[in-house]
Design an enzyme around this catalytic site. Sequence first.
Site, PDB file in Angstrom:
ATOM      1  N   CYS A  85       0.878  -1.095  -0.063  1.00  0.00           N
ATOM      2  CA  CYS A  85       0.295  -0.061  -0.005  1.00  0.00           C
ATOM      3  C   CYS A  85       0.771   1.251   0.048  1.00  0.00           C
ATOM      4  O   CYS A  85       1.675   1.591  -0.991  1.00  0.00           O
ATOM      5  CB  CYS A  85      -1.003  -0.064   0.995  1.00  0.00           C
ATOM      6  N   HIS A 181      -3.636  -5.193   0.733  1.00  0.00           N
ATOM      7  CA  HIS A 181      -3.269  -5.552   1.919  1.00  0.00           C
ATOM      8  C   HIS A 181      -3.149  -7.420   2.010  1.00  0.00           C
ATOM      9  O   HIS A 181      -4.192  -7.818   2.310  1.00  0.00           O
ATOM     10  CB  HIS A 181      -3.963  -5.075   2.914  1.00  0.00           C
ATOM     11  N   GLU A 183      -1.980  -9.081   4.088  1.00  0.00           N
ATOM     12  CA  GLU A 183      -1.793  -9.550   5.592  1.00  0.00           C
ATOM     13  C   GLU A 183      -2.985  -9.589   6.047  1.00  0.00           C
ATOM     14  O   GLU A 183      -3.631 -10.301   7.214  1.00  0.00           O
ATOM     15  CB  GLU A 183      -1.174  -8.542   6.548  1.00  0.00           C
TER      16      GLU A 183
END
Length: 525
Positions: A85, A181, A183
């Site tokens: 990001c 993202h 994660e």
Amino acid sequence: MSDIHEHKILILDFGSQYTQLIARRIREIGVYCELWAWDVTEAQIREFAPNGIILAGGPESVTADNSPRAPEYVFNAGVPVLGICYGMQTMSEQLGGKVIQGVGEGEFGYAQIEMLAQSALFKDIEDAVNSDGKSLLDVWMSHGDKVSAIPEGFVAVAKTDTCPFAAMSCEEKRFYGVQFHPEVTHTRQGMRMLSHFALDICGCAANWKPSSIIEDAIERLKKQVGDDEVILGLSGGVDSSVVAMLLHRAIGKKLTCVFVDNGLLRLNEAKQVMEMFGDHFGLNIVHIDAENRFLDALKGEADPEAKRKIIGRVFVEIFDEEAKKCVNAKWLAQGTIYPDVIESAGSATGKAHVIKSHHNVGGLPDDMELGLVEPLRELFKDEVRKIGLELGLPYNMLYRHPFPGPGLGVRVLGEVKKEYCDLLRRADAIFIEELHKADLYNKVSQAFTVFLPVRSVGVMGDGRKYDWVVSLRAVETIDFMTAHWAHLPYDFLGRVSNRIINEIDGISRVVYDISGKPPATIEWE
């Protein structure tokens, strides 16, 4: 024994709410990592000697003056770099690409990216295929700005309809950028991408696992304290319990645990702690029954913050008195965990590499002159629980819902009295028991009962009763920063209410709290 810190990833934090989650994911893959602030020096990076670097997200705009940048050395260290990001945007800008402000074209939430080129980061990863035969991936976006031109030597790896560079790579230098993202769980294959980066691209071995962490911690404890004696404030909570077990394995009877029963614990909790750690595991425990001392100190006090301070102060006084009796003790053990270390920097980022040890007990006297032992200071809470299981602690204890440090002191609203605590303990035990019976306990994030200092009229048989009110509270949350009230079945709530009113003399009414966070907090005080 292999060195569990030999292979490691450095994560530079630019302020994203997800940064700690990146670190937890890398650890889950089996690789040690540390989280540092973005303004780290070249010397500090060299000393840490990471096998790879991740540039995390952040709320700033790369296009703004004085917005954070990665140290130039990151791109000259000869190790793989992954920008996520904001991390991708600053990588692009710093290496000669271009970032533009997104005007009405930001992407927030679920998105599907179309793969344009092969990349080691996305090897064998695919969620679907479009009509043109291109691979598609389901990801989670959260960005306004976007890369409009990639640096020389990079290729566009993925795109969306509004973001031409949803991922980019320079395979030669092993530099990768993703606008989404990986994660978060919403990015379905995110863990595989992070695994490709840590294991395949950076070449790390997956040495970071519970058994190895325990072995390493015990060896380090033996080296640190030698033949000295250690004292530990054992609360029965997850962190202090795991510290107790590690130290017990490392130094045996040289450990003295001080368990202070403040009269504000859950039903039978003191008995359970003594039986488990004293009788079952054979730890050396000093049990202090201090219920009267705490209740006397709390008498007449209704303010929540004042109650917290009183409970903390009395605990410190008692612990200090007991510590002075352990005349041979040279060390104080504490359950400091990695988020404590990060947050103690005074900001969300935290320069973990320059943080000194701190007392999380809350103001222990300086004249104790004890060294500090913090065997969990590298670990996240989920890692502490995993090594607790490996050490033989029961699952139900390690995965219990959070319980506030001041205990029932902040779940009895207003002034705390023994009568109120006793009623609350029993009501809460019924609620938790019924949640387990209905297989609902692990489906809510936190559940508890609150004692309200108001009386309400009730009917029991042919007579009236005028007794106390309790409120049930159950919430669902991912991070405890925001929460929804749990929509428990009506018949379940009815069963809990009937049991509490019928079995506990002194409670006439049960209510259910349907407030979210925000605007309400999870705890009432």
